[in-house]
Design a protein around this motif. Structure first.
Motif, PDB file in Angstrom:
ATOM      1  N   ASN A  78     -27.454  -2.771 -38.380  1.00  0.00           N
ATOM      2  CA  ASN A  78     -27.517  -3.562 -39.609  1.00  0.00           C
ATOM      3  C   ASN A  78     -27.739  -2.705 -40.835  1.00  0.00           C
ATOM      4  O   ASN A  78     -28.321  -1.636 -40.759  1.00  0.00           O
ATOM      5  N   ARG A  79     -27.291  -3.234 -41.963  1.00  0.00           N
ATOM      6  CA  ARG A  79     -27.465  -2.568 -43.251  1.00  0.00           C
ATOM      7  C   ARG A  79     -27.876  -3.642 -44.254  1.00  0.00           C
ATOM      8  O   ARG A  79     -27.255  -4.698 -44.323  1.00  0.00           O
ATOM      9  N   LEU A  80     -28.944  -3.398 -45.002  1.00  0.00           N
ATOM     10  CA  LEU A  80     -29.383  -4.356 -46.020  1.00  0.00           C
ATOM     11  C   LEU A  80     -28.758  -4.059 -47.381  1.00  0.00           C
ATOM     12  O   LEU A  80     -28.328  -4.953 -48.085  1.00  0.00           O
ATOM     13  N   ILE A  81     -28.730  -2.772 -47.730  1.00  0.00           N
ATOM     14  CA  ILE A  81     -28.207  -2.382 -49.041  1.00  0.00           C
ATOM     15  C   ILE A  81     -26.890  -1.641 -48.846  1.00  0.00           C
ATOM     16  O   ILE A  81     -26.857  -0.561 -48.267  1.00  0.00           O
ATOM     17  N   GLY A  82     -25.820  -2.272 -49.322  1.00  0.00           N
ATOM     18  CA  GLY A  82     -24.490  -1.696 -49.167  1.00  0.00           C
ATOM     19  C   GLY A  82     -23.470  -2.492 -49.959  1.00  0.00           C
ATOM     20  O   GLY A  82     -23.819  -3.401 -50.721  1.00  0.00           O
ATOM     21  N   GLN A  83     -22.208  -2.175 -49.784  1.00  0.00           N
ATOM     22  CA  GLN A  83     -21.134  -2.826 -50.538  1.00  0.00           C
ATOM     23  C   GLN A  83     -21.054  -4.331 -50.287  1.00  0.00           C
ATOM     24  O   GLN A  83     -20.526  -5.067 -51.105  1.00  0.00           O
ATOM     25  N   GLN A  84     -21.585  -4.807 -49.144  1.00  0.00           N
ATOM     26  CA  GLN A  84     -21.533  -6.240 -48.854  1.00  0.00           C
ATOM     27  C   GLN A  84     -22.273  -7.063 -49.918  1.00  0.00           C
ATOM     28  O   GLN A  84     -21.982  -8.234 -50.115  1.00  0.00           O
ATOM     29  N   LEU A  85     -23.195  -6.436 -50.627  1.00  0.00           N
ATOM     30  CA  LEU A  85     -23.916  -7.136 -51.696  1.00  0.00           C
ATOM     31  C   LEU A  85     -22.990  -7.504 -52.856  1.00  0.00           C
ATOM     32  O   LEU A  85     -23.292  -8.412 -53.623  1.00  0.00           O
ATOM     33  N   TYR A  86     -21.891  -6.772 -52.986  1.00  0.00           N
ATOM     34  CA  TYR A  86     -20.983  -6.974 -54.108  1.00  0.00           C
ATOM     35  C   TYR A  86     -19.803  -7.894 -53.786  1.00  0.00           C
ATOM     36  O   TYR A  86     -18.944  -8.094 -54.630  1.00  0.00           O
ATOM     37  N   VAL A  87     -19.760  -8.448 -52.588  1.00  0.00           N
ATOM     38  CA  VAL A  87     -18.641  -9.320 -52.216  1.00  0.00           C
ATOM     39  C   VAL A  87     -18.600 -10.513 -53.172  1.00  0.00           C
ATOM     40  O   VAL A  87     -19.587 -11.230 -53.342  1.00  0.00           O
ATOM     41  N   ASN A  88     -17.450 -10.683 -53.824  1.00  0.00           N
ATOM     42  CA  ASN A  88     -17.208 -11.766 -54.796  1.00  0.00           C
ATOM     43  C   ASN A  88     -18.126 -11.717 -56.019  1.00  0.00           C
ATOM     44  O   ASN A  88     -18.273 -12.714 -56.727  1.00  0.00           O
ATOM     45  N   VAL A  89     -18.748 -10.578 -56.274  1.00  0.00           N
ATOM     46  CA  VAL A  89     -19.601 -10.417 -57.456  1.00  0.00           C
ATOM     47  C   VAL A  89     -18.849  -9.551 -58.462  1.00  0.00           C
ATOM     48  O   VAL A  89     -18.433  -8.441 -58.137  1.00  0.00           O
ATOM     49  N   ARG A  90     -18.670 -10.083 -59.670  1.00  0.00           N
ATOM     50  CA  ARG A  90     -17.934  -9.337 -60.691  1.00  0.00           C
ATOM     51  C   ARG A  90     -18.681  -8.070 -61.073  1.00  0.00           C
ATOM     52  O   ARG A  90     -19.914  -8.026 -61.014  1.00  0.00           O
ATOM     53  N   GLU A  91     -17.928  -7.058 -61.463  1.00  0.00           N
ATOM     54  CA  GLU A  91     -18.524  -5.749 -61.764  1.00  0.00           C
ATOM     55  C   GLU A  91     -19.600  -5.829 -62.847  1.00  0.00           C
ATOM     56  O   GLU A  91     -20.620  -5.154 -62.764  1.00  0.00           O
ATOM     57  N   ASN A  92     -19.398  -6.694 -63.847  1.00  0.00           N
ATOM     58  CA  ASN A  92     -20.396  -6.781 -64.922  1.00  0.00           C
ATOM     59  C   ASN A  92     -21.682  -7.489 -64.474  1.00  0.00           C
ATOM     60  O   ASN A  92     -22.635  -7.562 -65.227  1.00  0.00           O
ATOM     61  N   ASN A  93     -21.710  -8.007 -63.240  1.00  0.00           N
ATOM     62  CA  ASN A  93     -22.930  -8.623 -62.705  1.00  0.00           C
ATOM     63  C   ASN A  93     -23.637  -7.729 -61.680  1.00  0.00           C
ATOM     64  O   ASN A  93     -24.650  -8.126 -61.107  1.00  0.00           O
ATOM     65  N   ARG A  94     -23.106  -6.552 -61.451  1.00  0.00           N
ATOM     66  CA  ARG A  94     -23.678  -5.682 -60.407  1.00  0.00           C
ATOM     67  C   ARG A  94     -25.065  -5.166 -60.777  1.00  0.00           C
ATOM     68  O   ARG A  94     -25.932  -5.042 -59.919  1.00  0.00           O
ATOM     69  N   CYS A  95     -25.274  -4.878 -62.030  1.00  0.00           N
ATOM     70  CA  CYS A  95     -26.599  -4.404 -62.444  1.00  0.00           C
ATOM     71  C   CYS A  95     -27.620  -5.527 -62.258  1.00  0.00           C
ATOM     72  O   CYS A  95     -28.720  -5.290 -61.745  1.00  0.00           O
ATOM     73  N   TYR A  96     -27.238  -6.740 -62.641  1.00  0.00           N
ATOM     74  CA  TYR A  96     -28.132  -7.894 -62.441  1.00  0.00           C
ATOM     75  C   TYR A  96     -28.460  -8.045 -60.955  1.00  0.00           C
ATOM     76  O   TYR A  96     -29.610  -8.255 -60.582  1.00  0.00           O
ATOM     77  N   MET A  97     -27.437  -7.888 -60.123  1.00  0.00           N
ATOM     78  CA  MET A  97     -27.616  -8.015 -58.672  1.00  0.00           C
ATOM     79  C   MET A  97     -28.607  -6.969 -58.156  1.00  0.00           C
ATOM     80  O   MET A  97     -29.523  -7.281 -57.401  1.00  0.00           O
ATOM     81  N   MET A  98     -28.445  -5.719 -58.586  1.00  0.00           N
ATOM     82  CA  MET A  98     -29.332  -4.653 -58.117  1.00  0.00           C
ATOM     83  C   MET A  98     -30.749  -4.821 -58.664  1.00  0.00           C
ATOM     84  O   MET A  98     -31.721  -4.470 -58.007  1.00  0.00           O
ATOM     85  N   LYS A  99     -30.871  -5.380 -59.865  1.00  0.00           N
ATOM     86  CA  LYS A  99     -32.203  -5.688 -60.402  1.00  0.00           C
ATOM     87  C   LYS A  99     -32.908  -6.664 -59.470  1.00  0.00           C
ATOM     88  O   LYS A  99     -34.081  -6.481 -59.120  1.00  0.00           O
ATOM     89  N   ARG A 100     -32.187  -7.699 -59.042  1.00  0.00           N
ATOM     90  CA  ARG A 100     -32.775  -8.707 -58.149  1.00  0.00           C
ATOM     91  C   ARG A 100     -33.160  -8.100 -56.799  1.00  0.00           C
ATOM     92  O   ARG A 100     -34.213  -8.400 -56.244  1.00  0.00           O
TER      93      ARG A 100
END
Length: 197
Positions: A78-100
């Protein structure tokens, strides 16, 4: 009478000039709205300074802590932190995602019993908390469903793994560090997302 004709001609000349020259300039000039919540204000609040990630001391602490936890991680599937976090997430929301993600790791992992089990856990937690504090005004744009879905999947996977879920999250702190840097600073970092996903 002659002066009225002169005035009329010069007035119509000004009207012609304004219609032909000034109006197109006004219509094509870009307007930059400056209001709360508009794109112009959103961009800079979802950015961190590159210097935050260039401190060798905290980078070494984070990577050392991750390495120590990986040594006792029983789960290699298993992997918790990886590209799967960005599935269907727009690039301009990636920083918000990583903050969370950083907030979850700080509150649900590092500031629990882990801070007594691992050296540097509290220091790394403080560092990550300072970054999320800097990003406190960073909001998502568009729809939030995919972000929430991906966060829920990560949290439920961590919970499902039990105590080893926390160990895994600590073991992936180096990935979190790199992903935060890549998503929230302007300059791309070498090797951040290259690690196996």
């Amino acid at each position: 009478m002659a002066s009225v004709q002169t005035l009329t001609k010069s007035f119509s000349g000004w009207v012609f000039f304004c219609c032909c020259c000034c109006l197109p300039l006004l219509l094509t000039s870009p307007l930059h709205p400056k209001g709360p919540g508009l794109a112009s204000t959103t961009h800079h609040v979802c950015k961190l300074r590159k210097i935050n990630f260039q401190q060798p001391y905290i980078r070494n602490r984070t990577y050392t802590l991750a390495k120590m936890a990986r040594a006792s991680d029983q789960d290699t599937d298993n992997r918790l932190i990886g590209q799967q976090l960005y599935v269907n997430v727009r690039e301009n929301n990636r920083c918000y995602m990583m903050k969370r993600i950083a907030e979850i790791v700080v509150n649900d992992v590092l500031l629990t019993e882990a801070k007594d089990q691992y050296p540097y856990a509290e220091e790394v937690a403080q560092f990550l908390a300072s970054l999320t504090s800097e990003l406190s005004r960073c909001k998502f744009s568009g729809h939030k469903e995919h972000i929430e879905k991906n966060l829920e999947e990560m949290k439920s996977k961590m919970k499902e793994l039990g105590e080893n879920g926390k160990t895994k999250a600590i073991g992936e702190l180096d990935l979190l560090f790199d992903y935060l840097e890549n998503a929230c600073t302007d300059a791309p970092k070498k090797g951040g997302n290259k690690k196996k996903n």
